[in-house]
Design a protein around this motif. Structure first.
Motif, short mmCIF file in Angstrom:
data_model
loop_
_atom_site.label_atom_id
_atom_site.label_comp_id
_atom_site.label_asym_id
_atom_site.label_seq_id
_atom_site.Cartn_x
_atom_site.Cartn_y
_atom_site.Cartn_z
N MET A 1 -7.92 -38.41 31.48
CA MET A 1 -6.77 -39.06 30.98
C MET A 1 -7.04 -40.53 30.64
SD MET A 1 -3.87 -37.38 31.10
CE MET A 1 -3.75 -35.60 31.40
N PRO A 2 -8.22 -41.13 30.99
CA PRO A 2 -8.58 -42.46 30.28
C PRO A 2 -8.33 -42.57 28.99
CG PRO A 2 -10.15 -41.86 31.90
CD PRO A 2 -9.25 -40.66 31.76
N GLU A 3 -8.93 -41.46 28.09
CA GLU A 3 -8.69 -41.42 26.67
C GLU A 3 -7.33 -41.69 26.20
OE1 GLU A 3 -11.04 -38.35 25.03
OE2 GLU A 3 -12.63 -38.81 26.41
N ASP A 4 -6.44 -40.73 26.85
CA ASP A 4 -5.00 -40.74 26.61
C ASP A 4 -4.59 -42.27 26.67
OD1 ASP A 4 -4.09 -37.59 27.77
OD2 ASP A 4 -4.94 -38.24 25.90
N GLU A 5 -4.87 -42.85 27.74
CA GLU A 5 -4.22 -44.54 27.93
C GLU A 5 -4.98 -45.27 26.86
OE1 GLU A 5 -5.26 -45.75 31.64
OE2 GLU A 5 -4.10 -43.97 32.84
N LEU A 6 -6.24 -45.01 26.48
CA LEU A 6 -6.81 -45.78 25.25
C LEU A 6 -6.08 -45.76 24.13
CD1 LEU A 6 -8.95 -47.69 24.43
CD2 LEU A 6 -10.36 -45.87 24.23
N ALA A 7 -5.82 -44.33 23.86
CA ALA A 7 -5.15 -43.91 22.78
C ALA A 7 -3.75 -44.43 22.49
CB ALA A 7 -5.18 -42.21 22.47
N GLN A 8 -3.06 -44.45 23.62
CA GLN A 8 -1.59 -44.85 23.77
C GLN A 8 -1.50 -46.36 23.64
OE1 GLN A 8 1.27 -43.56 23.89
NE2 GLN A 8 0.25 -41.34 24.03
N GLY A 9 -2.76 -47.29 24.06
CA GLY A 9 -2.80 -48.41 23.81
C GLY A 9 -2.87 -48.96 22.25
#
Length: 84
Positions: free
Chosen positions: A1-9
């Motif tokens: 899920m960290p990738e999703d947070e990075l992508a969302q940012g």
């Protein structure tokens, strides 16, 4: 899920940049619109000036024609008279 947070940012950052640039563009367009209205007003004023000048030139041409006709009439009256 960290990738999703990075992508969302990244998406959020890009969205902010897009919105900022869009706001700047809208301001530029509004400025250009104001300048265009000023140019249109200047062109309209210039057209009125040209129209007025045409009227003045026509009036002067009419006066010149009347004066020339009067000169011709006076010269015609002088022809045949003896210089005494």
């Amino acid at each position: 899920m960290p990738e999703d947070e990075l992508a969302q940012g990244e998406i959020a950052a890009l969205t902010r940049r897009y919105e900022n640039n869009l706001q700047i563009l809208r301001g530029d367009i509004a400025g250009l619109d104001n300048r265009l209205m000023g140019v249109e007003q200047s062109v309209t004023a210039a057209r009125h000036d040209v129209h007025d000048l045409r009227g003045e030139v026509q009036a002067m041409n009419d006066k010149i024609d009347r004066n020339q006709a009067q000169i011709v009439e006076l010269l015609t009256q002088l022809v045949g008279r003896s210089a005494k």
